[in-house]
Every structure is written in C-alpha cells, then in structure tokens.
Design a protein around this motif. Structure first.
Motif, PDB file in Angstrom:
ATOM      1  N   GLY A 166       0.903  -1.444  -0.084  1.00 18.62           N
ATOM      2  CA  GLY A 166       0.084  -0.073  -0.002  1.00 18.62           C
ATOM      3  C   GLY A 166       0.785   1.093   0.009  1.00 18.62           C
ATOM      4  N   THR A 167       0.166   2.402   0.354  1.00 18.69           N
ATOM      5  CA  THR A 167       0.992   3.795   0.237  1.00 18.69           C
ATOM      6  C   THR A 167       0.521   4.276   1.634  1.00 18.69           C
ATOM      7  OG1 THR A 167       0.588   3.769  -2.006  1.00 18.69           O
ATOM      8  CG2 THR A 167       1.184   5.902  -1.118  1.00 18.69           C
ATOM      9  N   LEU A 210      -0.320   7.717   3.422  1.00 19.24           N
ATOM     10  CA  LEU A 210      -0.723   8.899   3.176  1.00 19.24           C
ATOM     11  C   LEU A 210      -0.316  10.079   4.156  1.00 19.24           C
ATOM     12  CD1 LEU A 210      -4.410   7.549   3.141  1.00 19.24           C
ATOM     13  CD2 LEU A 210      -2.854   7.711   1.287  1.00 19.24           C
ATOM     14  N   SER A 235      -0.547   6.881   8.744  1.00 22.18           N
ATOM     15  CA  SER A 235      -1.838   6.561   8.065  1.00 22.18           C
ATOM     16  C   SER A 235      -1.549   5.973   6.717  1.00 22.18           C
ATOM     17  CB  SER A 235      -2.534   8.044   8.166  1.00 22.18           C
ATOM     18  OG  SER A 235      -2.945   8.300   9.107  1.00 22.18           O
ATOM     19  N   VAL A 236      -2.209   4.796   6.480  1.00 20.54           N
ATOM     20  CA  VAL A 236      -1.888   4.149   5.237  1.00 20.54           C
ATOM     21  C   VAL A 236      -3.007   3.853   4.572  1.00 20.54           C
ATOM     22  CG1 VAL A 236       0.415   3.323   6.069  1.00 20.54           C
ATOM     23  CG2 VAL A 236      -1.569   1.808   6.232  1.00 20.54           C
ATOM     24  N   LEU A 237      -3.088   3.348   3.242  1.00 30.69           N
ATOM     25  CA  LEU A 237      -4.090   2.891   2.549  1.00 30.69           C
ATOM     26  C   LEU A 237      -3.427   1.391   1.860  1.00 30.69           C
ATOM     27  CD1 LEU A 237      -6.919   3.126   1.018  1.00 30.69           C
ATOM     28  CD2 LEU A 237      -5.735   4.128  -0.904  1.00 30.69           C
ATOM     29  N   GLN A 275      -3.580  -1.567  -0.505  1.00 33.74           N
ATOM     30  CA  GLN A 275      -4.051  -1.538  -1.989  1.00 33.74           C
ATOM     31  C   GLN A 275      -4.129  -2.941  -2.443  1.00 33.74           C
ATOM     32  OE1 GLN A 275      -0.849   1.536  -2.996  1.00 33.74           O
ATOM     33  NE2 GLN A 275      -2.442   2.508  -4.146  1.00 33.74           N
ATOM     34  N   ASP A 295      -8.863   1.964  12.416  1.00 35.42           N
ATOM     35  CA  ASP A 295      -9.599   2.402  11.338  1.00 35.42           C
ATOM     36  C   ASP A 295      -9.891   3.629  11.272  1.00 35.42           C
ATOM     37  OD1 ASP A 295     -11.907   2.336  12.983  1.00 35.42           O
ATOM     38  OD2 ASP A 295     -12.546   0.587  12.235  1.00 35.42           O
ATOM     39  N   GLU A 296     -10.603   4.090  10.357  1.00 31.64           N
ATOM     40  CA  GLU A 296     -11.122   5.643  10.326  1.00 31.64           C
ATOM     41  C   GLU A 296     -12.024   5.976  11.120  1.00 31.64           C
ATOM     42  OE1 GLU A 296     -13.840   3.504   7.454  1.00 31.64           O
ATOM     43  OE2 GLU A 296     -11.904   3.271   8.282  1.00 31.64           O
ATOM     44  N   SER A 340      -8.412  -1.267  -0.101  1.00 34.47           N
ATOM     45  CA  SER A 340      -9.065  -0.005  -0.029  1.00 34.47           C
ATOM     46  C   SER A 340      -9.458   0.270   1.219  1.00 34.47           C
ATOM     47  CB  SER A 340     -10.348  -0.285  -0.975  1.00 34.47           C
ATOM     48  OG  SER A 340     -10.166  -0.370  -2.296  1.00 34.47           O
ATOM     49  N   THR A 341      -8.714  -0.016   2.263  1.00 31.59           N
ATOM     50  CA  THR A 341      -8.817   0.180   3.595  1.00 31.59           C
ATOM     51  C   THR A 341      -7.961   1.181   4.128  1.00 31.59           C
ATOM     52  OG1 THR A 341      -9.982  -2.129   4.039  1.00 31.59           O
ATOM     53  CG2 THR A 341      -9.413  -0.677   6.000  1.00 31.59           C
ATOM     54  N   PRO A 342      -8.235   2.206   4.647  1.00 29.69           N
ATOM     55  CA  PRO A 342      -7.321   3.284   5.431  1.00 29.69           C
ATOM     56  C   PRO A 342      -7.305   3.025   6.910  1.00 29.69           C
ATOM     57  CG  PRO A 342      -9.586   4.232   4.902  1.00 29.69           C
ATOM     58  CD  PRO A 342      -9.599   2.953   4.638  1.00 29.69           C
TER      59      PRO A 342
END
Length: 360
Positions: A38-39, A41, A54-56, A58, A82-83, A94-96
């Motif tokens: 993932g990436t 953020l 804080s990551v997403l 992918q 989680d968010e 697709s989970t931040p």
C-alpha cells in the motif's frame, strides 16, 4: 464531473455512486490474498504510540504482527486503528488505517510492503537510508546571516537547509515550497527533511553539510541547543509557515530585516496538575534549566511538539508565596494565562521576544 460540497453534503452520494459504477465498468479489482502492499498517506509522532503512519492498503491483507518496511522505516505492526478510531486486527484492500510499530516516521507517498522476517525489513530500510546518506554533501558552515559572505569566499551558490516539522504534511509542504524560492543568485537545497523536534543528530548533520536548521511548530532538546552553540550551527524555530518561507526568501535575496527572536530563559517540567476553584489549572513544576519569570511568554511542548504558544505566565509561586523568578533545580507553581490544558510530562518553555538586527 460531479459537483460536491463538504459543508452541506451536496453531491456526496452521487460521487460515491459514480465511483462504484466506474469501478464495475473498468473491472477494477484487488488481490485480497497474500502479503499486503500500500501507500503512506500521512505520518507523525504520536505521544504514547511513537511513529504512526496513516496508510491505504491496496493489495493483500495486513495484520497486526506483520513485519513491515516503508521507505527508511521498518518494524512490526503493533496496532491498527480504522477511520472510526476502532482497533482492528486485519485490513484488506481499499482500507485506510493508522498503524504503529515503525522505528521512524516514514515519508508521505512511501510504499509499504510486508516481508517474511524483521531482518529482511531492516535490510531493505537500511538500503534506503544509505542512499539518503550518500546524497548528503559536506559544505562549509553557513548561517542565514552570512550566507552571501560564504558564497563570495567559496564560490558556492547554494543555501542548504535541514527542515523539521510537526507532521509529515508540514514537512512535505516545506519540501515543495522552499526549493521554489531559488533565484538566479541562490539555489535553495534541502539536505534533510523529517518529522519531530530538532535533535543532536540534526545539529551534527547541519555541521557536516553546512546547512541551517529550520523547525516548524517544533522545539529543540537542551542537548541539541548546547551542541548547536558549541559547534556554531544556526537553527531557527517558526510557528507560522509564511514567516519561515519569508525568511528564506529574504536570505536568498539578501534582504534580511530585523527579526523577532525568541530568547529562551528556561524550561520547567510539569510534575503535577492541580485544579483551583475560581483560578483554573495550576501546574506543579520543576525548573530543569535556566529560570522562569513571571509575566514572560510561555509555550507548551508535548513530546517535542509545540501544542500552545505565545501565552503569558500569569502567576508564579514558591510554595504559597508569589515569586518573580524561580531558578533551575527549584519547584514552583505556574498559572498560564488563558490556558488550562496542561498535562503531566509537558515541558513549559519560558522566553521573551526581542528584536535583533540582521546583516549579511
């Protein structure tokens, strides 16, 4: 194009429906199996948790206990939130999420990967750190005040900076804005940029590379201040990003006006907090260095990050008696004007603002 408004919520559902439709139309799919990728953020230092990214997610599935590497950082995922602020054990595509466990704060935009062992994560992160160190070039000592004198002596046309900020977003913004200040005469070069307070390693790097250290909404440790004075390294602290960029612009253009400089008088560590009726919160403090004086300015730092500034020390007491000044090694009670969010462990910095003429 979908018109939206975050104020009244217009178009939000239409935007979500459009994204869902496009995902189906383009057959966008993610792999829920295997190791997560993932990436990053955003990232910052959080009191009690350390570096938090804080990551997403992918690809794949991310779980607590996984060995993770992201840019220069590595570690083992300690916890994930989680968010909604709820702790989770697993996260799919697709989970931040906000995760802790990395040894340092990663950079926004860094990719993260899950590997088999902690050693593999450490080796990958070390390769990235070596590449960054190799880009650090040694230059003659320089300050914002003598930059042009140094340029004439050595022929260099660089203004090297080390940038420290409170959160990764601030660092990324400065990393983008400051190089754009470069002119035909001076090229602004950022030697190193990271999240957190100014440390001894920052001062050592500044000495080696001839850079000036600029900090945004952060503070310095007493050891770092002593080392900077000992080695002649110039560091400057700012609370407004435009003040920082303005000073760099003026240095590049050779137009430094008299500055408002913070003269630090001393520091006090909060040991206890008391609530007094009709008065507010009183901080029971121990003066660790210098002295604190009634009616001078106060700023509150927590974990090396400035959380409140430009306040006035309204009351200062030794036991039950009013005091004008309390020196290092002594205990005292402090009441900050208009501020009651004091916590045990906070460091209160007593300072005054003075005007200092600057010349090039």
């Amino acid at each position: 194009m979908v018109k939206t408004s975050t104020i009244n919520g217009d178009g939000i559902q239409e935007l979500l429906d459009t994204l869902d439709y496009q995902a189906e139309l383009l057959e966008l799919k993610a792999d829920f199996e295997g190791s997560a990728e993932g990436t990053v953020l955003e990232a910052q230092l959080v009191d009690g948790r350390g570096p938090v990214a804080s990551v997403l997610v992918q690809e794949g599935s991310l779980s607590t206990g996984d060995f993770i590497v992201s840019g220069r950082g590595f570690g083992r995922v300690r916890d994930m939130v989680d968010e909604r602020g709820v702790k989770v054990q697993n996260a799919g595509p697709s989970t931040p999420i906000a995760l802790s466990g990395l040894d340092i704060v990663p950079d926004a935009g860094d990719k993260f990967y899950i590997v088999d062992t902690l050693k593999a994560a450490e080796n990958a992160a070390e390769e990235c750190r070596i590449l960054q160190r190799e880009r650090t070039l040694a230059q003659p000592k320089v300050t914002l005040d003598n930059i042009f004198d140094r340029m004439q002596e050595s022929g260099t046309r660089e203004l090297p900076l080390i940038v420290k900020g409170d959160v990764q977003g601030s660092v990324e913004t400065l990393n983008t804005i400051l190089p754009r200040i470069s002119t035909d005469e001076v090229k602004v070069v950022i030697k190193h940029a990271a999240v957190g307070g100014i440390s001894e390693s920052d001062i050592a790097l500044a000495e080696a590379s001839g850079a000036i250290v600029v900090g945004f909404n952060v503070t310095t440790s007493s050891k770092a201040r002593g080392l900077a004075e000992q080695r002649g390294v110039d560091f400057r602290l700012y609370e407004v990003i435009y003040d920082l960029t303005d000073d760099v612009e003026k240095a590049a253009a050779g137009l430094l006006d008299p500055e408002l400089k913070l003269e630090v008088k001393g520091h006090a560590e909060v040991r206890e907090v008391f609530k007094v009726s009709k008065v507010g919160m009183i901080a029971g403090c121990y003066v660790t260095d210098g002295s604190v004086e009634r009616n001078l300015q106060i700023r509150v730092t927590r974990g090396g990050i400035v959380v409140e500034s430009d306040r006035r020390l309204e009351q200062l007491k030794r036991f039950k008696d009013d005091a004008k000044e309390v020196k290092s090694g002594m205990e005292c009670g402090m009441k900050i004007e208009g501020y009651d969010d004091i916590k045990v462990g906070d460091v209160l910095e007593c300072y005054k603002t003075i005007e200092v003429a600057r010349t090039l």
